[in-house]
Scaffold this active site. Structure first.
Site, short mmCIF file in Angstrom:
data_model
loop_
_atom_site.label_atom_id
_atom_site.label_comp_id
_atom_site.label_asym_id
_atom_site.label_seq_id
_atom_site.Cartn_x
_atom_site.Cartn_y
_atom_site.Cartn_z
N TYR A 61 7.11 -11.09 15.12
CA TYR A 61 6.56 -10.34 13.97
C TYR A 61 7.62 -10.20 12.88
CZ TYR A 61 4.09 -6.62 11.46
OH TYR A 61 3.46 -5.86 10.49
N SER A 63 6.32 -6.10 5.16
CA SER A 63 6.56 -4.97 6.06
C SER A 63 7.99 -4.47 5.89
CB SER A 63 6.35 -5.43 7.52
OG SER A 63 6.71 -4.41 8.43
#
Ligand SMILES: NC(=O)c1ccc[n+]([C@@H]2O[C@H](COP(=O)([O-])OP(=O)(O)OC[C@H]3O[C@@H](n4cnc5c(N)ncnc54)[C@H](O)[C@@H]3O)[C@@H](O)[C@H]2O)c1
Length: 262
Positions: free
Chosen positions: A146, A133
């Site tokens: 996350y 990401s």
């Protein structure tokens, strides 16, 4: 790109980015196995794109072993399964932290370790792509678990590429920005959130799952035969836009994207 004769496993392939990856590999001739939770009905997703499905929970090593045993030796593995929940750092519970790391980081570790073991013994070749990401690099607030999980994937990436290169196994990662899936549905349904977020995206809009899939297919394919241990950022330029891009008098936001009226 062609994937004829290639076996491909996509974890988290029943939805979103994973389903787009699965669909694109299958359309290019690959023999795709979607690994996903039973609750996501991966068999239905697989049937809709000419793929096959195995029930697997990436946090459960035994279930992954069973799925890989059923799918045969993979040529391509996309470690894509992931989850994320919004919570400030101080409000992130031990349970949320542990679950996020278990799915996004430990799950990817189990997936690629089982895959590489099979690739190494059977083929001495293979290609692995992780779905990391932009949050592997930045500190978006309210996503501490996350962000840590996605930053951790870079450690997996570098070490795995280093150790498995001698066996002909390439390991790379895509780093998507904000992509339209159910994970980001609350952002995409709120034009105020989008307008603020997309100020920092030179292309002025969010991404679609197929746009990530195309990058994954490149890394998985023989076109990337000399590429390993690296990341491919798919973010419309977001990481290049530290000081923001949009908001001049000549700019307007139509609810989904910024446009420059000059
Ligand atoms: N959507 C974005 O903006 C974005 C941006 C960057 C990275 N990502 C990453 O892309 C990947 C796919 O996310 P998405 O946006 O398509 O979300 P999604 O929720 O549509 O898909 C995630 C998939 O992972 C599966 N999954 C979750 N836990 C699992 C487990 N324990 N075992 C097996 N499968 C499991 C889900 O069932 C689902 O099919 C994730 O790793 C996510 O972190 C998404």
């Amino acid at each position: 790109m062609t994937f004829h004769g290639r076996n491909a496993v996509v974890t988290g392939g029943a939805n979103g980015i994973g389903l787009a990856i699965s669909r694109n590999i299958a359309a290019a001739g690959g023999n795709v196995f979607i690994f996903d939770l039973a609750s996501e009905n991966p068999a239905a997703a697989a049937a809709s794109i000419g793929a096959q499905a195995c029930i697997a929970d990436v946090t459960d090593h035994a279930s992954l072993e069973r799925a890989f045993a059923a799918a045969g030796v993979p040529d391509i593995v996309i470690a894509n399964a992931g989850m994320g929940r919004v919570a400030s750092a101080l409000e992130t519970s031990a349970d949320l932290w542990n679950q996020t790391i278990a799915v996004n980081l430990t799950g990817a570790f189990h997936t690629i370790r089982i895959a590489a073991d099979r690739m190494k013994s059977a083929r001495k070749a293979g290609s692995i792509v992780l779905t990391a990401s932009t949050n592997s690099f930045d500190g978006e607030p309210d996503l501490i678990a996350y962000n840590a999980s996605k930053a951790g994937l870079l450690g997996l990436l570098h070490t795995a590429a280093n150790e498995w290169g001698p066996y002909g196994i390439r390991v790379n990662a895509v780093c998507p920005g904000l992509i339209r899936t159910r994970l980001t549905a609350s952002s995409f349904s709120n034009p105020d959130v989008l307008a603020a977020y997309f100020r920092h995206i030179p292309l002025g809009r969010g991404g679609e799952p197929d746009e990530v899939a195309q990058a994954v297919l490149f890394l998985a394919s023989d076109l990337a035969s000399y590429i390993t241990g690296t990341t491919l950022v798919v973010d419309g330029g977001q990481l290049a836009s530290k000081f923001g891009t949009w908001g001049k008098d000549t700019d307007s936001f139509d609810g989904q994207r910024w446009r420059r009226n000059t």
